[in-house]
Design a protein around this motif. Structure first.
Motif, PDB file in Angstrom:
ATOM      1  N   UNK A 118       0.774  -1.043  -0.010  1.00 27.64           N
ATOM      2  CA  UNK A 118      -0.039  -0.086   0.006  1.00 27.64           C
ATOM      3  C   UNK A 118       0.955   1.229   0.066  1.00 27.64           C
ATOM      4  N   UNK A 119       0.562   2.129  -0.977  1.00 30.58           N
ATOM      5  CA  UNK A 119       1.551   3.321  -1.139  1.00 30.58           C
ATOM      6  C   UNK A 119       0.667   4.560  -0.761  1.00 30.58           C
ATOM      7  N   UNK A 120       1.041   5.379   0.109  1.00 31.92           N
ATOM      8  CA  UNK A 120       0.500   6.660   0.429  1.00 31.92           C
ATOM      9  C   UNK A 120       1.314   7.621   0.198  1.00 31.92           C
ATOM     10  N   UNK A 121       0.624   8.768  -0.268  1.00 32.07           N
ATOM     11  CA  UNK A 121       1.499  10.130  -1.014  1.00 32.07           C
ATOM     12  C   UNK A 121       1.702  10.792   0.194  1.00 32.07           C
ATOM     13  N   UNK A 122       2.507  11.911   0.087  1.00 32.09           N
ATOM     14  CA  UNK A 122       2.961  12.804   1.229  1.00 32.09           C
ATOM     15  C   UNK A 122       1.777  13.215   2.148  1.00 32.09           C
ATOM     16  N   UNK A 123       0.550  13.235   1.565  1.00 34.36           N
ATOM     17  CA  UNK A 123      -0.452  13.799   2.338  1.00 34.36           C
ATOM     18  C   UNK A 123      -1.222  12.501   3.149  1.00 34.36           C
ATOM     19  N   UNK A 124      -0.712  11.513   2.887  1.00 31.43           N
ATOM     20  CA  UNK A 124      -1.094   9.888   3.696  1.00 31.43           C
ATOM     21  C   UNK A 124      -2.398   9.713   2.845  1.00 31.43           C
ATOM     22  N   UNK A 125      -2.652  10.004   1.613  1.00 29.21           N
ATOM     23  CA  UNK A 125      -3.711   9.456   0.835  1.00 29.21           C
ATOM     24  C   UNK A 125      -3.169   8.067  -0.059  1.00 29.21           C
ATOM     25  N   UNK A 126      -4.121   7.044   0.172  1.00 24.12           N
ATOM     26  CA  UNK A 126      -3.617   5.973  -0.574  1.00 24.12           C
ATOM     27  C   UNK A 126      -3.773   6.285  -2.113  1.00 24.12           C
ATOM     28  N   UNK A 127      -2.502   5.819  -2.855  1.00 22.37           N
ATOM     29  CA  UNK A 127      -2.585   6.122  -4.113  1.00 22.37           C
ATOM     30  C   UNK A 127      -2.471   4.683  -4.991  1.00 22.37           C
ATOM     31  N   UNK A 128      -2.082   3.639  -4.299  1.00 29.27           N
ATOM     32  CA  UNK A 128      -1.801   2.501  -5.062  1.00 29.27           C
ATOM     33  C   UNK A 128      -1.839   1.358  -3.760  1.00 29.27           C
ATOM     34  N   UNK A 150       5.157  -2.111 -10.756  1.00 31.71           N
ATOM     35  CA  UNK A 150       4.341  -1.184 -10.036  1.00 31.71           C
ATOM     36  C   UNK A 150       4.462  -0.471  -9.061  1.00 31.71           C
ATOM     37  N   UNK A 151       5.252  -1.085  -7.979  1.00 29.24           N
ATOM     38  CA  UNK A 151       5.647  -0.582  -6.666  1.00 29.24           C
ATOM     39  C   UNK A 151       6.521   0.822  -7.130  1.00 29.24           C
ATOM     40  N   UNK A 152       7.472   0.405  -7.855  1.00 33.11           N
ATOM     41  CA  UNK A 152       8.400   1.591  -8.248  1.00 33.11           C
ATOM     42  C   UNK A 152       7.658   2.446  -9.165  1.00 33.11           C
ATOM     43  N   UNK A 153       6.590   2.144  -9.863  1.00 34.45           N
ATOM     44  CA  UNK A 153       6.112   3.191 -10.558  1.00 34.45           C
ATOM     45  C   UNK A 153       5.177   4.119  -9.581  1.00 34.45           C
ATOM     46  N   UNK A 154       4.774   3.484  -8.619  1.00 31.79           N
ATOM     47  CA  UNK A 154       3.847   4.173  -7.603  1.00 31.79           C
ATOM     48  C   UNK A 154       4.907   5.036  -6.822  1.00 31.79           C
ATOM     49  N   UNK A 155       5.841   4.622  -6.374  1.00 28.40           N
ATOM     50  CA  UNK A 155       6.632   5.580  -5.678  1.00 28.40           C
ATOM     51  C   UNK A 155       6.999   6.589  -6.410  1.00 28.40           C
ATOM     52  N   UNK A 156       7.389   6.536  -7.844  1.00 28.14           N
ATOM     53  CA  UNK A 156       8.016   7.535  -8.518  1.00 28.14           C
ATOM     54  C   UNK A 156       6.816   8.603  -8.699  1.00 28.14           C
ATOM     55  N   UNK A 157       5.749   8.058  -9.086  1.00 33.93           N
ATOM     56  CA  UNK A 157       4.495   8.991  -9.184  1.00 33.93           C
ATOM     57  C   UNK A 157       4.073   9.858  -8.031  1.00 33.93           C
ATOM     58  N   UNK A 158       4.152   9.180  -7.027  1.00 32.26           N
ATOM     59  CA  UNK A 158       3.368   9.638  -5.836  1.00 32.26           C
ATOM     60  C   UNK A 158       4.609  10.657  -5.254  1.00 32.26           C
ATOM     61  N   UNK A 159       5.959  10.505  -5.455  1.00 33.62           N
ATOM     62  CA  UNK A 159       6.866  11.309  -4.546  1.00 33.62           C
ATOM     63  C   UNK A 159       6.760  12.541  -5.690  1.00 33.62           C
ATOM     64  N   UNK A 160       6.715  12.535  -7.092  1.00 33.45           N
ATOM     65  CA  UNK A 160       6.547  13.466  -7.835  1.00 33.45           C
ATOM     66  C   UNK A 160       5.205  14.515  -7.910  1.00 33.45           C
ATOM     67  N   UNK A 161       4.358  13.883  -7.277  1.00 30.81           N
ATOM     68  CA  UNK A 161       3.110  14.631  -6.986  1.00 30.81           C
ATOM     69  C   UNK A 161       2.208  14.317  -8.084  1.00 30.81           C
TER      70      UNK A 161
END
Length: 180
Positions: A118-128, A150-161
């Protein structure tokens, strides 16, 4: 009687907002405001697919440690802290580990099996939520190497907003028992 009911309900709600570290302390991995993406990696000690992913999980966590906080989450209610510590040592994990016997984090992250993330963005919203990659086709068949990440893609997208291209992709592994 009414006050007693409120105290009991309040305690139940509070218990559902925390996992436990290996020393038995309540902990919410989303409560820390580190400015990083939060990645919860759900594994089971008795799941061979979870165990085979240990090197990949460790490599990804090292690669993205400047952008993401990683936590191993053990959702099996029967796992003791000692057994989990043994598993961490056996597989050389250096990540913090949590017990999730009430499945609060599993429900929050919408995971169903292990290994899933489970990947959460910097605002703690579940994004993946879902698989790490497509290494496994089913429980008995894996590819020589994954073709998607998928995990690496999600981290990259979430960290870039950015929005994660696929927000949910179910994985292959062992179902989390007692998940409601």
């Amino acid at each position: 009687m009414m006050i007693m009911a409120l105290v009991v309900c309040s305690a139940l709600v509070r218990a559902q907002q925390y996992a436990l570290d290996l020393d038995g302390h309540e902990l919410n991995p989303l409560a820390a405001d580190s400015g990083k993406v939060v990645v919860l990696v759900f594994v089971r000690r008795d799941c061979p697919v979870s165990s085979r992913y240990a090197p990949a999980i460790q490599q990804i966590s090292k690669q993205y440690r400047d952008r993401a906080s990683f936590w191993l989450v053990f959702p099996d209610k029967t796992d003791s802290p000692q057994a989990i510590r043994g598993y961490l040592a056996d597989y050389g994990y250096q990540l913090p580990a949590l017990r999730d016997p009430d499945h609060w984090l599993a429900r929050l992250g919408r995971v169903q099996i292990t290994p899933e993330v489970a990947v959460f963005d910097r605002n703690h919203h579940l994004v993946y939520d879902g698989r790490i990659d497509d290494w496994y086709r089913d429980l008995s068949r894996s590819r020589p190497a994954p073709t998607t990440h998928e995990l690496e893609d999600a981290i990259g997208a979430a960290s870039a907003g950015r929005v994660v291209a696929r927000s949910e992709v179910r994985g292959v592994g062992c179902y989390i028992s007692d998940l409601e």
